[in-house]
Design a protein around this motif. Sequence first.
Motif, PDB file in Angstrom:
ATOM      1  N   ASP A 217       0.838  -1.211   0.000  1.00 44.95           N
ATOM      2  CA  ASP A 217       0.000   0.000   0.000  1.00 44.95           C
ATOM      3  C   ASP A 217       0.867   1.253   0.000  1.00 44.95           C
ATOM      4  O   ASP A 217       0.538   2.258  -0.641  1.00 44.95           O
ATOM      5  N   VAL A 218       1.984   1.222   0.723  1.00 42.20           N
ATOM      6  CA  VAL A 218       2.896   2.365   0.731  1.00 42.20           C
ATOM      7  C   VAL A 218       3.515   2.549  -0.653  1.00 42.20           C
ATOM      8  O   VAL A 218       3.720   3.682  -1.109  1.00 42.20           O
ATOM      9  N   CYS A 219       3.784   1.442  -1.357  1.00 43.56           N
ATOM     10  CA  CYS A 219       4.300   1.530  -2.730  1.00 43.56           C
ATOM     11  C   CYS A 219       3.309   2.260  -3.632  1.00 43.56           C
ATOM     12  O   CYS A 219       3.709   3.121  -4.437  1.00 43.56           O
ATOM     13  N   GLY A 286       0.723  12.232   8.096  1.00 43.96           N
ATOM     14  CA  GLY A 286      -0.700  11.917   8.200  1.00 43.96           C
ATOM     15  C   GLY A 286      -1.162  10.877   7.196  1.00 43.96           C
ATOM     16  O   GLY A 286      -2.110  10.126   7.452  1.00 43.96           O
ATOM     17  N   ASP A 287      -0.509  10.819   6.025  1.00 46.90           N
ATOM     18  CA  ASP A 287      -0.895   9.854   4.989  1.00 46.90           C
ATOM     19  C   ASP A 287      -0.358   8.452   5.272  1.00 46.90           C
ATOM     20  O   ASP A 287      -0.709   7.500   4.568  1.00 46.90           O
ATOM     21  N   LEU A 288       0.497   8.320   6.274  1.00 45.83           N
ATOM     22  CA  LEU A 288       1.129   7.032   6.561  1.00 45.83           C
ATOM     23  C   LEU A 288       0.568   6.353   7.812  1.00 45.83           C
ATOM     24  O   LEU A 288       0.947   5.219   8.122  1.00 45.83           O
ATOM     25  N   THR A 289      -0.320   7.020   8.510  1.00 44.36           N
ATOM     26  CA  THR A 289      -0.772   6.515   9.815  1.00 44.36           C
ATOM     27  C   THR A 289      -1.472   5.156   9.722  1.00 44.36           C
ATOM     28  O   THR A 289      -1.413   4.370  10.672  1.00 44.36           O
ATOM     29  N   ASP A 290      -2.126   4.850   8.600  1.00 42.74           N
ATOM     30  CA  ASP A 290      -2.858   3.587   8.480  1.00 42.74           C
ATOM     31  C   ASP A 290      -1.939   2.390   8.261  1.00 42.74           C
ATOM     32  O   ASP A 290      -2.397   1.252   8.301  1.00 42.74           O
TER      33      ASP A 290
END
Length: 301
Positions: A217-219, A286-290
Amino acid sequence: MVFDKISYLSEIKNNSLSLETMKTKYFTLFIILSLTALLFSCSKTGKSSGGDGKPAVTVKSQRLNDSSSFMMSNGERCTIIADATIDYPVKAEDGTPMDSLQKLFAAYVLESGDSLSLQDAMRQVVTNSMHQYDFMVEPVSQEELAEDEGMATLKYATSTRVTPMYNKNGVVTFERVDVVKKNDKVTSVTHRYYSFDVKTQTFIDLNRLFREDAVADVCQLLKQQLLKQNNATGNEQLNDLGYFNVENISVTRNFYFDDKGVTWSYLPNELAVEAVGEPKIFIPYGDLTDYLCDDSILERL
């Protein structure tokens, strides 16, 4: 009439005194409020600078250099100059010795073996720069140099600079910049980043940031951000800009932190042609918290 006049004058005087008293009170109140605001501001600034803003580590700087000359097969003389300026950790914020962190610093940042001391590892950086040209040249004696003084000279200069670029919240990120020049013209520049948890004296890898099942998902997040940064709507437009293999973009460990998020940096020819340089992709915290793993280092930042 006389009485009324006296009363009138007395009233004016009293009113004047009341007005002066009110002015004095307001002026005193203004001074108090101003001082309170000033003290609050100083207190707030002091708290901020004395908290997480403190450097996680104290560093010292070491500079090393060496040079040599060689004769190439075509008879042209080649001069090699290597220079390194390295900021290395010596003490943690709480005074904890840096023995373990220095070993990691030498292993990761300086790319040395486990058997080398920190000082030897720093010297090895210069040595490695010198020896990268061994395959093309042979040593030249001082006599030969004097005889060939009028010949054309090929000059290579390599420089390495290591500095902390993020150094707070118990985390330090070192940036290593390697520059190669040929005849004073820059031919190569690379930026590499290495982050360490000062509290546990460990290297911060991807498993300290994200869950294993969230890496894909991070990719995708990196790909979307790359499109956004380049105002592109698809891979074809990115290809036209010099990017390749975007579909297989990876979450590398060449990243660094700042106050707003994480930036991934890709070496030349890793994600784009050399003319593009080193692409950087910024993702806000904030976009990485999940996608964070348990006790992720990002929660501290």
